[in-house]
Every structure is written in structure tokens, then in C-alpha cells.
Design a protein around this motif. Structure first.
Motif, PDB file in Angstrom:
ATOM      1  N   PRO A  64     -26.980   7.472  -9.306  1.00  6.23           N
ATOM      2  CA  PRO A  64     -27.252   6.560  -8.315  1.00  6.23           C
ATOM      3  C   PRO A  64     -28.287   5.572  -8.607  1.00  6.23           C
ATOM      4  CG  PRO A  64     -28.755   8.498  -7.985  1.00  6.23           C
ATOM      5  CD  PRO A  64     -27.701   8.973  -8.736  1.00  6.23           C
ATOM      6  N   GLU A  65     -28.110   4.031  -8.313  1.00  3.32           N
ATOM      7  CA  GLU A  65     -28.974   3.096  -8.686  1.00  3.32           C
ATOM      8  C   GLU A  65     -29.131   2.445  -7.493  1.00  3.32           C
ATOM      9  OE1 GLU A  65     -30.339   2.240 -11.326  1.00  3.32           O
ATOM     10  OE2 GLU A  65     -29.607   3.394 -13.041  1.00  3.32           O
ATOM     11  N   LEU A  66     -30.521   2.631  -6.991  1.00  2.00           N
ATOM     12  CA  LEU A  66     -30.906   1.919  -5.698  1.00  2.00           C
ATOM     13  C   LEU A  66     -31.554   0.644  -6.018  1.00  2.00           C
ATOM     14  CD1 LEU A  66     -30.846   2.043  -2.373  1.00  2.00           C
ATOM     15  CD2 LEU A  66     -33.063   3.335  -2.723  1.00  2.00           C
ATOM     16  N   PHE A  67     -31.191  -0.662  -5.250  1.00  3.14           N
ATOM     17  CA  PHE A  67     -31.872  -1.853  -5.601  1.00  3.14           C
ATOM     18  C   PHE A  67     -32.232  -2.263  -4.190  1.00  3.14           C
ATOM     19  CE2 PHE A  67     -28.872  -1.471  -9.139  1.00  3.14           C
ATOM     20  CZ  PHE A  67     -29.755  -1.792 -10.026  1.00  3.14           C
ATOM     21  N   ARG A  68     -33.562  -2.811  -4.308  1.00  2.00           N
ATOM     22  CA  ARG A  68     -34.130  -3.363  -3.035  1.00  2.00           C
ATOM     23  C   ARG A  68     -33.707  -4.849  -2.993  1.00  2.00           C
ATOM     24  NH1 ARG A  68     -39.777  -5.115  -0.996  1.00  2.00           N
ATOM     25  NH2 ARG A  68     -39.529  -4.478   1.258  1.00  2.00           N
ATOM     26  N   ARG A  69     -33.831  -5.571  -4.057  1.00  3.31           N
ATOM     27  CA  ARG A  69     -33.381  -6.901  -3.963  1.00  3.31           C
ATOM     28  C   ARG A  69     -31.833  -7.197  -4.473  1.00  3.31           C
ATOM     29  NH1 ARG A  69     -35.548  -9.563  -7.982  1.00  3.31           N
ATOM     30  NH2 ARG A  69     -35.492 -11.467  -7.097  1.00  3.31           N
ATOM     31  N   LEU A  70     -31.174  -8.177  -3.630  1.00  4.16           N
ATOM     32  CA  LEU A  70     -29.967  -8.257  -3.931  1.00  4.16           C
ATOM     33  C   LEU A  70     -29.735  -8.913  -5.455  1.00  4.16           C
ATOM     34  CD1 LEU A  70     -26.844  -9.149  -3.164  1.00  4.16           C
ATOM     35  CD2 LEU A  70     -27.814 -11.144  -2.149  1.00  4.16           C
ATOM     36  N   ALA A  71     -30.470  -9.856  -5.894  1.00  2.57           N
ATOM     37  CA  ALA A  71     -30.647 -10.291  -7.219  1.00  2.57           C
ATOM     38  C   ALA A  71     -30.493  -9.149  -8.294  1.00  2.57           C
ATOM     39  CB  ALA A  71     -31.629 -11.280  -7.535  1.00  2.57           C
ATOM     40  N   ASP A  72     -31.339  -8.145  -7.943  1.00  2.00           N
ATOM     41  CA  ASP A  72     -31.310  -7.247  -9.036  1.00  2.00           C
ATOM     42  C   ASP A  72     -30.036  -6.499  -9.270  1.00  2.00           C
ATOM     43  OD1 ASP A  72     -33.982  -7.876  -9.616  1.00  2.00           O
ATOM     44  OD2 ASP A  72     -34.714  -6.482  -8.307  1.00  2.00           O
ATOM     45  N   ALA A  73     -29.477  -6.211  -7.780  1.00  2.00           N
ATOM     46  CA  ALA A  73     -28.218  -5.530  -7.766  1.00  2.00           C
ATOM     47  C   ALA A  73     -27.134  -6.275  -8.580  1.00  2.00           C
ATOM     48  CB  ALA A  73     -27.588  -5.325  -6.427  1.00  2.00           C
ATOM     49  N   GLN A  74     -27.047  -7.528  -8.222  1.00  2.99           N
ATOM     50  CA  GLN A  74     -26.076  -8.488  -8.703  1.00  2.99           C
ATOM     51  C   GLN A  74     -26.208  -8.525 -10.372  1.00  2.99           C
ATOM     52  OE1 GLN A  74     -26.941 -12.167  -6.099  1.00  2.99           O
ATOM     53  NE2 GLN A  74     -25.003 -12.663  -7.010  1.00  2.99           N
ATOM     54  N   ALA A  75     -27.400  -8.593 -10.737  1.00  2.00           N
ATOM     55  CA  ALA A  75     -27.915  -8.402 -12.337  1.00  2.00           C
ATOM     56  C   ALA A  75     -27.178  -7.262 -12.934  1.00  2.00           C
ATOM     57  CB  ALA A  75     -29.267  -8.709 -12.360  1.00  2.00           C
ATOM     58  N   PHE A  76     -27.425  -6.081 -12.398  1.00  2.89           N
ATOM     59  CA  PHE A  76     -27.060  -4.968 -12.808  1.00  2.89           C
ATOM     60  C   PHE A  76     -25.380  -4.614 -13.062  1.00  2.89           C
ATOM     61  CE2 PHE A  76     -25.589  -0.539 -12.681  1.00  2.89           C
ATOM     62  CZ  PHE A  76     -26.270   0.328 -13.612  1.00  2.89           C
TER      63      PHE A  76
END
Length: 334
Positions: A64-76
Motif C-alpha cells: 500500500p501507498e497512501l497519499f494525502r496530497r493529489l500531486a504526490d499521488a500523481q507524481a508516484f
């Protein structure tokens, strides 16, 4: 180096690559409208979900990889696209993900429904009564999709207004809790949040009031990769569907859904096509219809007034008379 040794090294390289790929199957999670407050609680629930699915589906090993910010999820996702096998995101992001090889597989359900509404709220003492009063004001929204403009215009406001030009500015918060606090503490004129947010519910009527309700919007979605090196094949997808179906009847599955703030996961099947496109907002046409339950609308003409109440006028056309001097008279006007 002998041919046998080369073959052994090649086999080892292939085996190691396959093992690394299996270990790199990622469950990417971005749930900004989760009713669960606190990143630690969300992360624990997501880790349990990844573990449960990995145990029940042969060939699936989710990290699992949980991201709070949308930009971080996009970057991953952009940095390691083939590692991501599954995503749990707001449904607003699904149309964009579909362009990257992902398809909606399951949808979270809450209160017996797979949809919810976003509420536009203002301070209870605000003079604002409707959307028209908010023109030129600031708006706070939750950052759920890279295509926030089309999502707000087509899905949230049904084409009635273009939020990007209607409001003086749009501030994006990481989740609903931050968005509610923005209007509670006066840093925003209005905010748009999920109706099931507990902080919103605790302040409605006392600190906040609703001036607009969106049409029904889909609840968060689990998408799986169907294109690319990290795609799940048909056998894996079938096994995953069985594992998810079993969660609805198992005590462990029900407890896990409660930890995520939902009650169940359901397969979207053929209905998934409605999730990969925003609603159409064509030009609206006016229609005239009879009241419900009647096949025709009867219109009675007004009763004419009595003749005694009417005023009669008679128009008489007189001939022209030449009053000039010497024309049939003394030249004077009587």
C-alpha cells in the motif's frame, strides 16, 4: 563462461525480475473525502485491506501507498506507472486514469447507495442565499482530480456555471476536514464538501448552512490496471472479484469496510462505463407539460362582462371643408 552457466545466470535474472515485479505491485490510495479523520487511521485500514487481498488472491502481492496530497499521488503514478496494479481514488479522477490504462472495478458503498452529494456551505450569518450571490467570491474545494475545472462545471454544477470564471478564486484543500475548517475560520467565503463528512454534520445549522446541493456523484472507486506491464490478467481479476465478494459476508471484511468509513465494496461490471466519462451538459431546452395525472390541460376562457357595463363609441368620418377666403362664403370662420 560455459553455455550451462550462462543459461543458469539468465534463468536467475528472469526469476529475480519476476520476483521484483511481484513485490512491486502497489495499491495506490488517495481518498480526500474519507469520513475517517487522521492519516494514521486511514493508513492502518488501507494496510489491512492490502494484506487481506494479497492473502486471498494467488499471485497478488500488494504494497500500500497512501497519499494525502493529489500531486504526490500523481507524481508516484507518473514515476512508477507499471508498479501500480490497483488504485482507490475519488471517482472524479477515474476519467483521467482511464487514459493511463486503468478501468473501474469496484465501488465503495455507503448507506445502501453508491452515490453521494457535495454541499456548498457558507457561514450561518452570511448574507449569501444562492449561487448568484456568490459570484465574484472565493470558493474552497477538495483536490480530487487533475481535471478539477471540467469536474466542477459538468458534474458538480451540471453546466449551470463555470466555477473557474464564476468565483474570484478557487482554493484547493487536501481533504474535506481542511475544507470545512476553511469556512469555519473565515479564510474562505464558501466551501464544497461531501455530505457525509462528520465535521460538516457537527456544524450544520449552528455554524454553517447549505446553499447548494450537487447532483448525485459516484462514491470512491477501486480501479485496476488493464494495459501496460503491471496489468492484472483475467485470472487475477476473477480471483480479486471473488475475494471482494467474500468481504461482504465475512466479519473481517465488514470490520475493514467500517474502518474505511464505508459499508461494502461492489463490482461495477458493465456499469463502469458511466464512471470513465463526465456527465454531458448539453444546451437546455424549455418544455411545456400538463400537470401530472392529466392527459390534457383545460383552459377556460374568461366570462364576458354584461352589456350594460360596456361603453359604446361611434366614429363618424366628416367631409373636408375648405375654409379659405372666397371659397363659398364670406371668408370668415363662423
Amino acid at each position: 563462461m560455459s553455455l550451462r552457466r550462462r543459461a543458469a545466470l539468465l534463468w536467475l535474472a528472469v526469476f529475480s525480475s519476476a520476483s521484483i515485479l511481484a513485490a512491486q505491485q502497489t495499491l495506490l490510495v488517495h481518498l480526500p473525502s474519507s469520513p475517517i479523520e487522521g492519516a494514521a487511521r486511514q493508513a492502518a485500514a488501507v494496510a489491512r485491506l492490502a494484506s487481506l487481498l494479497s492473502e486471498q488472491v494467488d499471485g497478488l502481492s500488494l504494497e500500500p501507498e497512501l497519499f494525502r496530497r493529489l500531486a504526490d499521488a500523481q507524481a508516484f503514478l507518473e514515476r512508477s506507472p507499471d508498479r501500480v496494479a490497483l488504485l482507490i481514488t475519488d471517482a472524479a479522477w477515474v476519467p483521467e486514469l482511464a487514459r493511463s490504462g486503468f478501468a473501474p472495478a469496484f465501488q465503495l458503498r455507503r448507506g445502501g447507495s453508491d452515490s453521494y452529494r457535495r454541499l456548498l456551505v457558507v457561514p450561518v450569518g452570511s448574507a449569501v442565499q444562492n449561487l448568484g450571490d456568490l459570484r465574484g467570491s472565493g470558493l474552497t474545494v477538495v483536490d480530487t482530480t487533475p481535471a478539477s475545472g471540467p469536474f466542477l462545471r459538468q458534474a458538480v454544477f451540471s453546466g449551470e456555471i463555470d466555477a473557474e470564471t464564476w468565483f474570484s478564486g478557487i482554493d484547493k484543500e487536501v481533504d474535506d476536514f481542511a475544507a470545512v475548517n476553511a469556512v469555519l475560520f473565515g479564510t474562505s467565503d464558501a466551501t464544497l464538501v461531501a455530505e457525509y463528512n462528520p465535521l460538516l454534520a457537527a456544524n450544520l445549522g449552528e455554524e454553517l448552512r447549505v446553499i447548494y446541493r450537487s447532483p448525485p456523484l459516484p462514491l470512491p472507486v477501486i480501479s485496476w490496471r488493464q494495459d501496460g506491464a503491471g496489468a492484472l490478467d483475467g485470472a487475477l481479476r476473477s480471483s480479486l472479484e471473488r475475494a471482494v465478494a467474500g468481504m461482504r459476508t465475512s466479519a473481517e471484511g465488514q470490520a475493514l469496510m467500517a474502518e474505511l468509513g464505508m459499508e461494502a465494496l461492489v463490482a461495477v461490471g458493465s456499469a463502469g462505463s458511466r464512471l470513465v466519462a463526465l456527465p454531458e451538459t448539453g444546451e437546455k431546452t424549455f418544455e411545456i407539460s400538463a400537470p401530472s395525472g392529466r392527459s390534457a390541460l383545460r383552459v377556460d376562457p374568461p366570462v364576458p362582462p354584461p352589456s350594460s357595463a360596456l361603453t359604446y363609441r361611434l366614429a363618424i368620418e366628416l367631409p373636408e371643408v375648405d375654409l379659405r377666403s372666397g371659397a363659398g362664403g364670406s371668408g370668415t370662420t363662423p
